[in-house]
Design an enzyme around this catalytic site. Sequence first.
Site, PDB file in Angstrom:
ATOM      1  N   SER A  85     -37.364 -89.445  -0.287  1.00 57.04           N
ATOM      2  CA  SER A  85     -37.202 -90.873  -0.525  1.00 57.04           C
ATOM      3  C   SER A  85     -37.388 -91.158  -2.021  1.00 57.04           C
ATOM      4  CB  SER A  85     -38.183 -91.665   0.342  1.00 57.04           C
ATOM      5  OG  SER A  85     -37.876 -93.030   0.359  1.00 57.04           O
ATOM      6  N   GLU A 126     -30.890 -92.726   8.772  1.00 59.56           N
ATOM      7  CA  GLU A 126     -31.759 -93.148   7.674  1.00 59.56           C
ATOM      8  C   GLU A 126     -32.130 -94.624   7.733  1.00 59.56           C
ATOM      9  OE1 GLU A 126     -33.121 -91.432   5.299  1.00 59.56           O
ATOM     10  OE2 GLU A 126     -31.923 -89.640   4.938  1.00 59.56           O
ATOM     11  N   HIS A 147     -35.649 -92.064   8.800  1.00 61.10           N
ATOM     12  CA  HIS A 147     -35.978 -91.754   7.411  1.00 61.10           C
ATOM     13  C   HIS A 147     -37.360 -91.114   7.347  1.00 61.10           C
ATOM     14  CE1 HIS A 147     -35.797 -92.336   3.057  1.00 61.10           C
ATOM     15  NE2 HIS A 147     -36.978 -92.944   3.074  1.00 61.10           N
TER      16      HIS A 147
END
Length: 577
Positions: free
Chosen positions: A263, A393, A490
């Site tokens: 991320s 995601e 995610h």
Amino acid sequence: MKREQHRPAAGLPIDIENGAPISRRTCLVGAAALVGVGTALGSSVAGTRESLGSNSNSVLVASRDNAVVPTTGGQVRGYTRNGIYTFKGIPYAESTAGANRFMPPVKLKPWSGVRSCLAYGPVSPQPPRLDWQNDEANFLVPQDDGIQDEDCLRVNVWTPVLGANAKLPVMVWLHGGRYSTGSGQHLCAYDGENLSRRGEVIVVSLNHRLGALGFMDLSQWDERYATSGNVGMLDIVAALEWVRDNIGSFGGDPARVTIFGHSGGAGKVAALMAMPGARGLFHRAIAQSGPILRVREPQGAQRLAEETLNELELDRASLMELQYMPYNHIVAAGSKVISRYHGPIFSPDLSRLEDTVGWAPVNDGKRLLHPFDSEGLRISAHVPMLVGTTLNEVATNIGHPDGEAMTNAQLLAQVHEMVGQRVAEVVAVFRERTPRAKPFDLWSRIASAPVRGVAIEQCKRKAALAGAPAWLYWFTWQTPVLDGRPHAFHGAELPFMFNNAERCESITGGGPDAIDLAHRMSDTWAQFARTGDPNHSGLQKWPSFTPERLQTMIFDSRSQAQEAPDGKEQAAMPPAR
């Protein structure tokens, strides 16, 4: 990048890394079963293993004479658990408070005696996490908020062997949280013990300055603040210098350092690759679910800084008050500005930080360039890169079980907001490959496709440079937890590549299929760190990426390499910028 949820509509992004504040609970499942594994590793790794004395049969050994290592700052003492030496909270630079605030990291002053490094150190000051009342998110991803303090420049080390003769690969983890939240300890998946043991690697995680304290560009107001927009990144460079100078004592090879991050951490990986000052401090790079092409421009960064100064009621004449006011005032003012400028921060288009995050590294033309522009790419042309994303995601129904009942009409409305009049075409293309998918499943794949699109573009630009290969992956494994509603969310891959499927059973379910995938993925990450090539005997042949074939390793219950597995879908989406 991290995602925020500001309204309860079904299928919208949720900040899975910003779950609820929970006391540190690292889900230590099956610890006793690992003792034998640690013992076996001790005989297979070349190097000097320290004697554990009369406590050698213990799962955990913490004593005065165990796990003592010299560093450039002084001696540090850690502990041994299941045969892995662990050191937490080692300082790599001085406190960033007072006169050091907004300044480059200051070289560490050595201490005398042996410093106890058994527990995590302070984390960077940061705003409260979002969605902390989302019960399902808190259950799925328990987090450790840590204790905030400006004396936060710390590293944590896990190693299976001590001594300069071992020369093990080193993996330096950069945490997620955009550039405003998180730490090297805030997810249970980040614990490096199991990856260190299985992969025979050294795992290092770190804390650095975040938010306004790490990325507020004040250079236009005072030349003393020439680097203030990137001090958070300069902290990471200092941590890598610490690794270069000290990791040999922990059994590591300073010439085989891999940076890897998820991320916002993946964005930091990309930024480091475009920093001349970081050249030579790392030798491979892994970017997970945070693909970026460019960093923030000075104009935008300085606009945010000006707004923050206005919130603090400061002007050029009173600017130096920034150095000594309580840090929480600066953090709060910076957070208020970001929320006003950006509203819902997360966007599927991660190629432009200006549109998708708040505080972020700044292209100052000297210390940091745009990572995937030609000039920035050339700085790390020699560094092999592994890049990937997850299938879902952007859109899950964590905390919103009713979202699974999305209708076709709702699907079309959501996609219309994203692609306009091309909605029917886009939905038809995505439905072609999975004709039985429910409307929400289609929406999740469509909403997440641009994230993968940027990862593909990163690989295209890396491959075109012909300096070092790139490998592309796609994590599609679906968690069985919460009736499968989190999907391949995610961060879903984190317990697997850290080999923490049992430790993080609230994500993986802890079953044999998950454990098998964790072994496969952690072996892949460790092999890449070892050789610069992720291929190993337990994985189907994975060709390096070429723009013509778009080779992708699909990590799932059955992992396999495919050429352009979503080629039609990607062609239907707007191109990455």
